[in-house]
Design a protein around this motif. Structure first.
Motif, mmCIF file in Angstrom:
data_model
loop_
_atom_site.group_PDB
_atom_site.id
_atom_site.type_symbol
_atom_site.label_atom_id
_atom_site.label_comp_id
_atom_site.label_asym_id
_atom_site.label_seq_id
_atom_site.Cartn_x
_atom_site.Cartn_y
_atom_site.Cartn_z
ATOM 1 N N ILE A 246 -31.975 -10.290 8.517
ATOM 2 C CA ILE A 246 -31.085 -9.778 7.471
ATOM 3 C C ILE A 246 -31.878 -9.293 6.261
ATOM 4 N N TYR A 247 -32.941 -9.997 5.922
ATOM 5 C CA TYR A 247 -33.816 -9.560 4.828
ATOM 6 C C TYR A 247 -34.358 -8.163 5.109
ATOM 7 N N ASN A 248 -34.866 -7.961 6.324
ATOM 8 C CA ASN A 248 -35.436 -6.665 6.672
ATOM 9 C C ASN A 248 -34.368 -5.576 6.744
ATOM 10 N N LEU A 249 -33.185 -5.938 7.177
ATOM 11 C CA LEU A 249 -32.084 -4.975 7.178
ATOM 12 C C LEU A 249 -31.805 -4.495 5.756
ATOM 13 N N MET A 250 -31.737 -5.427 4.820
ATOM 14 C CA MET A 250 -31.491 -5.047 3.425
ATOM 15 C C MET A 250 -32.685 -4.292 2.847
ATOM 16 N N ARG A 251 -33.886 -4.744 3.173
ATOM 17 C CA ARG A 251 -35.090 -4.129 2.599
ATOM 18 C C ARG A 251 -35.250 -2.680 3.047
ATOM 19 N N PHE A 252 -35.053 -2.410 4.326
ATOM 20 C CA PHE A 252 -35.330 -1.074 4.849
ATOM 21 C C PHE A 252 -34.108 -0.165 4.893
ATOM 22 N N ASP A 253 -32.927 -0.731 4.778
ATOM 23 C CA ASP A 253 -31.713 0.076 4.887
ATOM 24 C C ASP A 253 -30.942 0.122 3.565
ATOM 25 N N SER A 254 -30.480 -1.018 3.100
ATOM 26 C CA SER A 254 -29.627 -1.058 1.904
ATOM 27 C C SER A 254 -30.405 -0.817 0.615
ATOM 28 N N TYR A 255 -31.575 -1.413 0.494
ATOM 29 C CA TYR A 255 -32.356 -1.328 -0.740
ATOM 30 C C TYR A 255 -32.715 0.106 -1.126
ATOM 31 N N PRO A 256 -33.213 0.946 -0.197
ATOM 32 C CA PRO A 256 -33.503 2.339 -0.598
ATOM 33 C C PRO A 256 -32.259 3.086 -1.074
ATOM 34 N N ARG A 257 -31.111 2.821 -0.459
ATOM 35 C CA ARG A 257 -29.881 3.484 -0.907
ATOM 36 C C ARG A 257 -29.441 2.968 -2.265
ATOM 37 N N PHE A 258 -29.664 1.685 -2.520
ATOM 38 C CA PHE A 258 -29.327 1.125 -3.830
ATOM 39 C C PHE A 258 -30.095 1.840 -4.935
ATOM 40 N N LEU A 259 -31.371 2.138 -4.694
ATOM 41 C CA LEU A 259 -32.199 2.784 -5.706
ATOM 42 C C LEU A 259 -31.741 4.206 -6.010
ATOM 43 N N LYS A 260 -30.933 4.789 -5.139
ATOM 44 C CA LYS A 260 -30.403 6.133 -5.363
ATOM 45 C C LYS A 260 -28.929 6.104 -5.776
ATOM 46 N N SER A 261 -28.390 4.911 -5.956
ATOM 47 C CA SER A 261 -26.968 4.766 -6.239
ATOM 48 C C SER A 261 -26.661 4.935 -7.727
ATOM 49 N N SER A 262 -25.380 5.160 -8.014
ATOM 50 C CA SER A 262 -24.953 5.271 -9.412
ATOM 51 C C SER A 262 -25.089 3.939 -10.146
ATOM 52 N N LEU A 263 -24.978 2.841 -9.431
ATOM 53 C CA LEU A 263 -25.153 1.532 -10.059
ATOM 54 C C LEU A 263 -26.567 1.397 -10.619
ATOM 55 N N TYR A 264 -27.533 1.812 -9.829
ATOM 56 C CA TYR A 264 -28.918 1.711 -10.296
ATOM 57 C C TYR A 264 -29.218 2.722 -11.404
ATOM 58 N N GLN B 13 -42.062 13.399 -9.711
ATOM 59 C CA GLN B 13 -41.637 14.113 -8.510
ATOM 60 C C GLN B 13 -42.452 13.736 -7.284
ATOM 61 N N ASP B 14 -43.667 13.211 -7.454
ATOM 62 C CA ASP B 14 -44.473 12.812 -6.315
ATOM 63 C C ASP B 14 -44.170 11.389 -5.858
ATOM 64 N N ASP B 15 -43.279 10.726 -6.573
ATOM 65 C CA ASP B 15 -42.934 9.349 -6.226
ATOM 66 C C ASP B 15 -41.794 9.349 -5.227
ATOM 67 N N ASP B 16 -41.736 8.317 -4.371
ATOM 68 C CA ASP B 16 -40.638 8.215 -3.405
ATOM 69 C C ASP B 16 -39.309 8.000 -4.099
ATOM 70 N N LEU B 17 -39.342 7.371 -5.275
ATOM 71 C CA LEU B 17 -38.110 7.118 -6.013
ATOM 72 C C LEU B 17 -37.875 8.247 -6.994
ATOM 73 N N HIS B 18 -36.590 8.681 -7.094
ATOM 74 C CA HIS B 18 -36.308 9.792 -7.998
ATOM 75 C C HIS B 18 -36.297 9.355 -9.446
ATOM 76 N N LEU B 19 -36.244 8.051 -9.694
ATOM 77 C CA LEU B 19 -36.321 7.545 -11.061
ATOM 78 C C LEU B 19 -37.202 6.306 -11.069
ATOM 79 N N ARG B 20 -38.125 6.233 -12.013
ATOM 80 C CA ARG B 20 -38.920 5.026 -12.161
ATOM 81 C C ARG B 20 -39.058 4.731 -13.646
#
Length: 217
Positions: A129-147, A15-22
């Motif tokens: 584009i790398y930074n766009l994916m890193r700071f925008d898309s990547y965090p959402r991916f980690l919370k997605s149903s795919l992940y 629960q103290d981690d930024d990611l809800h699953l690790r």
């Protein structure tokens, strides 16, 4: 214990981690750093699938094309690859346009690359584009149903079956393989990595409806 109960327990423990699953293992590495995700063949496939759902798959196609371009050694191959990247992603009327700053885009389009573009021709645009994916898309991916589906499979001991990669075009798979072999060398010589900065723009794109085309050949 059900998958749901296992996930609930894991969430409480982290629960103290930024990611809800690790989770532990291969999928856990994706959550540690975006470079781990991009340099894993299956991770790249799942991230591409996620971006298609978000209508921003052009970003990963452009990034993969630039990675492939930087590793080319023959001048004629590099020139052709550069022209393909321009036509597909940067010129007016491009099929898969990416959102980079106007000055960078204008310079690339108006300069027309010359007769022998160097390996860093697209570095500024690729970094954005790398930074766009890193700071925008990547965090959402980690919370997605795919992940989270990958998390469940790994937690239950199910195989992350590479046969599912069939639907990802061969160019993206080739780019992933080259990343695995050459990422550390590329970063040491100024390649794309987490230490670099760049402007982050919005990411419009096409939908998932029909199968999206892959990176330029």
């Amino acid at each position: 214990m059900t998958d749901s109960q296992s996930l609930d327990r894991l969430s409480i423990q982290t629960q103290d981690d930024d990611l809800h699953l690790r989770p532990r293992g291969r999928v856990a590495d994706w959550a540690k750093d975006v470079d781990n995700l991009l340099s894993d063949k299956y991770g790249l496939y799942k991230f591409t699938e996620f971006l298609r759902q978000e209508f921003s798959h052009e970003n990963i196609y452009f990034w993969c094309a630039c990675e492939k371009f930087r590793l080319l050694e023959r001048d004629e191959e590099r020139l052709q690859a550069a022209r393909n990247i321009l036509a597909r992603h940067l010129e007016p009327g491009a099929v898969d346009p990416v959102n980079i700053d106007a000055a960078t885009s204008l310079k690339l389009v108006t300069d027309r690359l010359g007769d022998c573009p160097d390996a860093d021709t697209f570095l500024s645009a690729q970094t954005q584009i790398y930074n766009l994916m890193r700071f925008d898309s990547y965090p959402r991916f980690l919370k997605s149903s795919l992940y989270t589906d990958c998390v469940r499979r790994e937690m239950t001991g199910a195989s992350l079956n590479d046969c599912e990669l069939i639907s990802l075009d061969e160019e993206s798979q080739a780019a992933a393989a080259r990343l695995l072999a050459g990422r550390h060398s590329a970063m040491a010589h100024g390649g794309i990595g987490k230490g670099q900065s760049g402007a982050a723009g919005g990411g419009g794109g096409k939908g998932r409806g029909a199968a999206a085309p892959g990176p330029p050949r």
